[in-house]
Design a protein around this motif. Sequence first.
Motif, PDB file in Angstrom:
ATOM      1  N   GLN A 137       4.524  28.251 -14.890  1.00 47.91           N
ATOM      2  CA  GLN A 137       5.766  28.084 -14.129  1.00 47.91           C
ATOM      3  C   GLN A 137       6.936  27.851 -15.065  1.00 47.91           C
ATOM      4  O   GLN A 137       8.001  28.436 -14.898  1.00 47.91           O
ATOM      5  CB  GLN A 137       5.654  26.921 -13.139  1.00 47.91           C
ATOM      6  CG  GLN A 137       4.578  27.088 -12.104  1.00 47.91           C
ATOM      7  CD  GLN A 137       4.540  28.484 -11.537  1.00 47.91           C
ATOM      8  OE1 GLN A 137       5.534  28.959 -10.987  1.00 47.91           O
ATOM      9  NE2 GLN A 137       3.413  29.154 -11.671  1.00 47.91           N
ATOM     10  N   SER A 194       8.877  23.659  -8.634  1.00 49.16           N
ATOM     11  CA  SER A 194       8.230  24.935  -8.900  1.00 49.16           C
ATOM     12  C   SER A 194       6.728  24.757  -9.080  1.00 49.16           C
ATOM     13  O   SER A 194       5.922  25.512  -8.517  1.00 49.16           O
ATOM     14  CB  SER A 194       8.832  25.587 -10.150  1.00 49.16           C
ATOM     15  OG  SER A 194       8.177  26.792 -10.433  1.00 49.16           O
ATOM     16  N   GLU A 227       4.012  26.429  -6.586  1.00 55.77           N
ATOM     17  CA  GLU A 227       3.185  27.525  -7.106  1.00 55.77           C
ATOM     18  C   GLU A 227       1.783  27.106  -7.526  1.00 55.77           C
ATOM     19  O   GLU A 227       0.927  27.963  -7.724  1.00 55.77           O
ATOM     20  CB  GLU A 227       3.899  28.191  -8.288  1.00 55.77           C
ATOM     21  CG  GLU A 227       5.253  28.763  -7.945  1.00 55.77           C
ATOM     22  CD  GLU A 227       5.190  29.880  -6.916  1.00 55.77           C
ATOM     23  OE1 GLU A 227       4.206  30.649  -6.911  1.00 55.77           O
ATOM     24  OE2 GLU A 227       6.123  29.972  -6.090  1.00 55.77           O
ATOM     25  N   LYS A 267       9.891  30.798 -15.657  1.00 51.19           N
ATOM     26  CA  LYS A 267      11.257  30.473 -15.269  1.00 51.19           C
ATOM     27  C   LYS A 267      12.139  30.196 -16.482  1.00 51.19           C
ATOM     28  O   LYS A 267      13.302  29.850 -16.341  1.00 51.19           O
ATOM     29  CB  LYS A 267      11.256  29.288 -14.307  1.00 51.19           C
ATOM     30  CG  LYS A 267      10.499  29.617 -13.031  1.00 51.19           C
ATOM     31  CD  LYS A 267      10.834  28.726 -11.916  1.00 51.19           C
ATOM     32  CE  LYS A 267      10.153  29.012 -10.621  1.00 51.19           C
ATOM     33  NZ  LYS A 267       9.409  30.194 -10.410  1.00 51.19           N
TER      34      LYS A 267
END
Length: 121
Positions: A101, A58, A62, A105
Amino acid sequence: MSDILDEIVIEDVVANCPQEFLQYHKCVRDNEENPGKCQDGRLTLSTCIREKVPSVKSIMNECKDPMKKYDQCVRDNMAKRTINENCLGFLQDLRKCAELQVENKNIKPSINGTALELIKD
């Protein structure tokens, strides 16, 4: 948050690449005088991390832009040994992106500290 981010990522690595993590760290421990002997293990662990660790995947997906800027700064300042002076801002930007991130999440370390769970509301 930085300490928590580090803990989350490390636990995520251990949970998803346990053998590679243990083999690499055992090699480093056993070869303190010559850690270069562990190059293959380091590469194996790095590959596993990139391919199997959700938090790292991730972050890498990102946070490409801040990661590239920090990486370029490190390369530009390596020979002059001025990384600390010139790249700290880029590192902070990368860490902020990585923290977002993890927060977005809802990735949190497990209670027992051996695995991570993806918390869903």
